[in-house]
Write a protein that holds these residues in place. Structure first.
Motif, PDB file in Angstrom:
ATOM      1  N   GLU A  28       0.836  -1.199   0.000  1.00  0.00           N
ATOM      2  CA  GLU A  28       0.000   0.000   0.000  1.00  0.00           C
ATOM      3  C   GLU A  28       0.874   1.254   0.000  1.00  0.00           C
ATOM      4  OE1 GLU A  28      -3.196   2.326   2.886  1.00  0.00           O
ATOM      5  OE2 GLU A  28      -2.532   0.311   3.418  1.00  0.00           O
ATOM      6  N   ALA A  29       1.913   1.263   0.808  1.00  0.00           N
ATOM      7  CA  ALA A  29       2.826   2.408   0.850  1.00  0.00           C
ATOM      8  C   ALA A  29       3.543   2.577  -0.481  1.00  0.00           C
ATOM      9  CB  ALA A  29       3.842   2.226   1.983  1.00  0.00           C
ATOM     10  N   ILE A  30       3.986   1.478  -1.078  1.00  0.00           N
ATOM     11  CA  ILE A  30       4.674   1.550  -2.372  1.00  0.00           C
ATOM     12  C   ILE A  30       3.723   2.048  -3.454  1.00  0.00           C
ATOM     13  CG2 ILE A  30       5.713   0.134  -4.199  1.00  0.00           C
ATOM     14  CD1 ILE A  30       6.958  -1.572  -1.913  1.00  0.00           C
ATOM     15  N   LEU A  31       2.483   1.558  -3.458  1.00  0.00           N
ATOM     16  CA  LEU A  31       1.501   2.000  -4.444  1.00  0.00           C
ATOM     17  C   LEU A  31       1.234   3.502  -4.317  1.00  0.00           C
ATOM     18  CD1 LEU A  31      -0.452   1.105  -6.688  1.00  0.00           C
ATOM     19  CD2 LEU A  31      -2.181   0.807  -4.914  1.00  0.00           C
ATOM     20  N   LEU A  32       1.089   3.992  -3.080  1.00  0.00           N
ATOM     21  CA  LEU A  32       0.892   5.425  -2.865  1.00  0.00           C
ATOM     22  C   LEU A  32       2.075   6.230  -3.403  1.00  0.00           C
ATOM     23  CD1 LEU A  32      -0.588   5.564   0.744  1.00  0.00           C
ATOM     24  CD2 LEU A  32      -1.690   6.359  -1.344  1.00  0.00           C
ATOM     25  N   ALA A  33       3.278   5.760  -3.138  1.00  0.00           N
ATOM     26  CA  ALA A  33       4.477   6.478  -3.578  1.00  0.00           C
ATOM     27  C   ALA A  33       4.607   6.480  -5.099  1.00  0.00           C
ATOM     28  CB  ALA A  33       5.716   5.866  -2.938  1.00  0.00           C
TER      29      ALA A  33
ATOM     30  N   GLY B 102       1.880   8.660  -6.603  1.00  0.00           N
ATOM     31  CA  GLY B 102       2.216  10.065  -6.343  1.00  0.00           C
ATOM     32  C   GLY B 102       3.351  10.543  -7.230  1.00  0.00           C
ATOM     33  N   GLY B 103       4.371   9.721  -7.398  1.00  0.00           N
ATOM     34  CA  GLY B 103       5.492  10.082  -8.267  1.00  0.00           C
ATOM     35  C   GLY B 103       5.072  10.203  -9.712  1.00  0.00           C
TER      36      GLY B 103
ATOM     37  N   VAL C 149      13.662   8.972  -9.804  1.00  0.00           N
ATOM     38  CA  VAL C 149      12.492   9.262  -8.978  1.00  0.00           C
ATOM     39  C   VAL C 149      11.764   7.996  -8.525  1.00  0.00           C
ATOM     40  CG1 VAL C 149      10.180  10.284  -9.025  1.00  0.00           C
ATOM     41  CG2 VAL C 149      12.124  11.594  -9.808  1.00  0.00           C
ATOM     42  N   ILE C 150      11.381   7.145  -9.443  1.00  0.00           N
ATOM     43  CA  ILE C 150      10.545   5.988  -9.078  1.00  0.00           C
ATOM     44  C   ILE C 150      11.301   5.008  -8.177  1.00  0.00           C
ATOM     45  CG2 ILE C 150       9.205   4.043  -9.973  1.00  0.00           C
ATOM     46  CD1 ILE C 150       7.903   6.821 -10.383  1.00  0.00           C
ATOM     47  N   PRO C 151      12.550   4.595  -8.492  1.00  0.00           N
ATOM     48  CA  PRO C 151      13.250   3.721  -7.543  1.00  0.00           C
ATOM     49  C   PRO C 151      13.466   4.378  -6.166  1.00  0.00           C
ATOM     50  CG  PRO C 151      14.382   3.707  -9.660  1.00  0.00           C
ATOM     51  CD  PRO C 151      13.337   4.763  -9.730  1.00  0.00           C
ATOM     52  N   ALA C 152      13.742   5.676  -6.161  1.00  0.00           N
ATOM     53  CA  ALA C 152      13.927   6.373  -4.879  1.00  0.00           C
ATOM     54  C   ALA C 152      12.616   6.424  -4.106  1.00  0.00           C
ATOM     55  CB  ALA C 152      14.459   7.784  -5.118  1.00  0.00           C
ATOM     56  N   LEU C 153      11.508   6.626  -4.805  1.00  0.00           N
ATOM     57  CA  LEU C 153      10.209   6.639  -4.128  1.00  0.00           C
ATOM     58  C   LEU C 153       9.854   5.265  -3.586  1.00  0.00           C
ATOM     59  CD1 LEU C 153       8.042   8.963  -6.396  1.00  0.00           C
ATOM     60  CD2 LEU C 153       8.896   9.425  -4.101  1.00  0.00           C
ATOM     61  N   ILE C 154      10.192   4.214  -4.303  1.00  0.00           N
ATOM     62  CA  ILE C 154       9.922   2.862  -3.805  1.00  0.00           C
ATOM     63  C   ILE C 154      10.735   2.601  -2.545  1.00  0.00           C
ATOM     64  CG2 ILE C 154      10.216   0.402  -4.315  1.00  0.00           C
ATOM     65  CD1 ILE C 154       9.421   1.072  -7.222  1.00  0.00           C
ATOM     66  N   LEU C 155      11.997   2.992  -2.556  1.00  0.00           N
ATOM     67  CA  LEU C 155      12.834   2.834  -1.361  1.00  0.00           C
ATOM     68  C   LEU C 155      12.276   3.646  -0.201  1.00  0.00           C
ATOM     69  CD1 LEU C 155      15.431   1.743  -0.037  1.00  0.00           C
ATOM     70  CD2 LEU C 155      16.593   3.790  -0.895  1.00  0.00           C
ATOM     71  N   LEU C 156      11.894   4.888  -0.456  1.00  0.00           N
ATOM     72  CA  LEU C 156      11.311   5.723   0.595  1.00  0.00           C
ATOM     73  C   LEU C 156      10.009   5.114   1.109  1.00  0.00           C
ATOM     74  CD1 LEU C 156      11.457   8.392   2.202  1.00  0.00           C
ATOM     75  CD2 LEU C 156      10.062   9.400   0.389  1.00  0.00           C
ATOM     76  N   ALA C 157       9.188   4.564   0.205  1.00  0.00           N
ATOM     77  CA  ALA C 157       7.919   3.953   0.612  1.00  0.00           C
ATOM     78  C   ALA C 157       8.148   2.748   1.513  1.00  0.00           C
ATOM     79  CB  ALA C 157       7.112   3.551  -0.612  1.00  0.00           C
TER      80      ALA C 157
END
Length: 187
Positions: A98-103, A106-107, A155-163
């Motif tokens: 769920e967190a990864i999907l949101l990130a 959003g990205g 952006v997308i790999p960084a957002l997945i890591l952040l998520a």
């Protein structure tokens, strides 16, 4: 004097001949403008990139707090899922996904809105600065630890890591949810 030669070989030869003496100096305007942009715009781009990273981190903390607070509201649903046979790891994985999907969503929306703004204001920018930008043109490459990479590819790999980092605490709360206590709460 501005010269435009048809052959690049002659252009380089003429450049070298003119610069041999001390009477005149030859330059490539495109190179000089590029150096100017790198010197001035490059630093501004780095500052904006750092600010964007800080905004993303603050937004990530906001998402983490929101998800963490929603875990207490969703404890009954988590208890029902667990009572139906889902293991703790499955529940934890669902919260992380769920967190990864949101990130990722959003990205993707952010990149789409950014490119839409570029498309909307491209003519205004071209009229005022003479710089042509296009709707689908990727962002200029930036230096990431010695690698020249377009920020959009990061952006997308960084957002997945952040998520994953942001979703870990709420996922841990879901992992530790006591089934009997969650089901005994009134709806």
């Amino acid at each position: 004097v501005l010269l435009l030669l048809k052959n690049d070989v002659f252009s380089q030869i003429l450049h070298n001949k003119i610069n041999e003496g001390n009477v005149a100096q030859a330059v490539y305007p495109s190179r000089e403008v590029a150096k100017l942009f790198e010197g001035i715009v490059g630093h501004v781009q780095t500052i904006l990139l750092v600010l964007a990273i800080l905004v993303v981190i603050v937004a990530g903390v906001g998402v983490m707090v929101s998800m963490y607070n929603s875990m207490s509201d969703r404890s009954r649903e988590i208890g029902i899922i667990r009572a139906l046979g889902a293991g703790r790891v499955t529940v934890m994985t669902i919260v992380l996904l769920e967190a990864i999907l949101l990130a990722v969503l959003g990205g993707a929306v952010g990149v789409l809105l950014g490119h839409s703004a570029i498309g909307a204001f491209a003519s205004v920018i071209a009229d005022n600065t003479g710089v042509m930008i296009h709707f689908l043109e990727p962002a200029p490459s930036a230096d990431f630890g010695g690698w020249r990479v377009s920020p959009e590819l990061v952006v997308i790999p960084a957002l997945i890591l952040l998520a994953v980092l942001v979703g870990f605490l709420p996922a841990l709360v879901a992992y530790r949810t006591d089934v009997s206590r969650a089901l005994s709460q009134s709806p």
